[in-house]
Design an enzyme around this catalytic site. Structure first.
Site, PDB file in Angstrom:
ATOM      1  N   PHE A 110       0.823  -1.216   0.000  1.00  0.00           N
ATOM      2  CA  PHE A 110       0.000   0.000   0.000  1.00  0.00           C
ATOM      3  C   PHE A 110       0.855   1.263   0.000  1.00  0.00           C
ATOM      4  CE2 PHE A 110      -2.277   2.953   3.105  1.00  0.00           C
ATOM      5  CZ  PHE A 110      -2.962   3.633   2.110  1.00  0.00           C
ATOM      6  N   ILE A 111       1.780   1.370   0.951  1.00  0.00           N
ATOM      7  CA  ILE A 111       2.633   2.555   1.032  1.00  0.00           C
ATOM      8  C   ILE A 111       3.600   2.587  -0.144  1.00  0.00           C
ATOM      9  CG2 ILE A 111       4.339   3.791   2.418  1.00  0.00           C
ATOM     10  CD1 ILE A 111       3.104   2.507   4.912  1.00  0.00           C
ATOM     11  N   TYR A 140       5.935  -7.248  17.444  1.00  0.00           N
ATOM     12  CA  TYR A 140       6.036  -6.362  16.281  1.00  0.00           C
ATOM     13  C   TYR A 140       6.673  -5.031  16.668  1.00  0.00           C
ATOM     14  CZ  TYR A 140       4.448  -3.632  12.223  1.00  0.00           C
ATOM     15  OH  TYR A 140       4.385  -2.819  11.106  1.00  0.00           O
ATOM     16  N   LYS A 156      10.586  -3.496  15.845  1.00  0.00           N
ATOM     17  CA  LYS A 156      10.797  -2.158  15.276  1.00  0.00           C
ATOM     18  C   LYS A 156      11.820  -1.381  16.106  1.00  0.00           C
ATOM     19  CE  LYS A 156       7.741  -2.176  11.854  1.00  0.00           C
ATOM     20  NZ  LYS A 156       8.148  -2.082  10.436  1.00  0.00           N
TER      21      LYS A 156
END
Length: 316
Positions: free
Chosen positions: A16-17, A151, A155
């Site tokens: 998407f990005i 998650y 990061k």
């Protein structure tokens, strides 16, 4: 650095990005290479001298190091935007070992290989929604990091390693802690993105399960605003290397559902609500650093952004 004269590599170009970023960069005629495990989506511009696509996974950077070196050299890649990941937030809880291997260790190898083969700057898509924990006040980039799921932890670890590797190898790095992106081009039948998921479920009378408090707040950023944040990061030469990227506003899940109900003229079917999680705190990002340093600011308010997304879906 003049991004127009140097090549830019994007990982996860079919996402998407990635698709939104590629469309913008091709329009600006920035020499561009995309890595993805998928073929180029038909919705993207045609391949050309200035836009190249390779079926290449960052997980394989060490095994395909010669090929990586040739691509970086051939296209004069000086900046990399790393969007690709193998894990959705909700999946990471049950796949901690896989998450650590593929989204920390593999990233470390990828970053090291890039810097050692001529890359000068890496921009990493981090997560403003999972690295801080929860609070009823806005988080700044200097606040403590208290991720509650794997998650978010991956990061944080990747940000830290990226900063360390960049310093060791005389490179530059930027980590963008992004809130919840949404907008035109996003799948509404996918597993990611609160707004498209709610749109799909309310439209089709599918029950919405609420995990946590329905009064918890979230920050949502329209895709065009996020793309401009990446573009500003390409040109940035300052000393800061972490930026919160969000709308600067927040909304409760309850209010978000009510807003979508009004726009669709349909009532949501609320299914399961977790009675254990009653904390109404959420995620609000302080974006003053990005505005001051990058010269960037969001322009699309949530109400207009949802309208744009609904219109794009109906036009398909």
């Amino acid at each position: 650095m003049d991004a127009r004269k140097n090549g830019v590599l994007i990982t996860g170009g079919a996402g998407f990005i990635g698709k939104a970023l590629i469309t913008e960069m091709v329009e600006r005629q920035i020499p561009l290479v995309s890595f993805d495990i998928s073929d180029k989506p038909d919705s993207l511009p045609e391949l050309s001298e200035y836009f190249n696509w390779y079926k290449f996974s960052y997980l394989e950077s060490s095994q395909r190091i010669k090929e990586l070196h040739e691509i970086v050299s051939r296209h004069n890649i000086k900046t990399v935007i790393h969007l690709a990941t193998t894990m959705f937030p909700h999946e990471s809880k049950k796949n901690i070992d896989k998450d650590c291997l593929e989204n920390v260790y593999a990233n470390v190898c990828f970053f090291k290989n890039l810097y050692e083969n001529g890359c000068e700057k890496i921009i990493f898509a981090s997560s403003g929604g999972t690295v801080y924990g929860k609070s009823d006040t806005p988080f700044s980039e200097d606040d403590a990091l208290l991720p509650e799921i794997s998650y978010g932890l991956s990061k944080v670890m990747t940000e830290t390693y990226l900063r360390f590797i960049a310093k060791e190898l005389n490179g530059k790095s930027i980590s963008l802690r992004i809130s919840n992106p949404y907008g035109e081009g996003q799948r509404i039948d996918g597993k990611q993105g609160v707004i498209p998921i709610f749109l799909n479920k309310i439209s089709n009378d599918i029950p919405i399960d609420i995990i946590g408090s329905i009064e918890s707040k979230r920050d949502y950023i329209y895709i065009s605003d996020l793309v401009q944040a990446f573009m500003c990061s390409l040109e940035y030469e300052g000393h800061e290397d972490i930026f919160n990227i969000g709308s600067g506003e927040s909304i409760t899940l309850k209010k978000l559902i009510e807003t979508i109900e009004f726009k669709l003229n349909k009532k949501a079917v609320i299914g399961f609500q977790d009675p254990i999680h009653t904390n109404a705190n959420g995620i609000i990002l302080d974006i003053k650093r990005a505005m001051a340093e990058l010269g960037w600011r969001p322009t699309v308010v949530l109400d207009d952004g949802i309208d744009k997304l609904i219109k794009s879906i109906r036009c398909k």
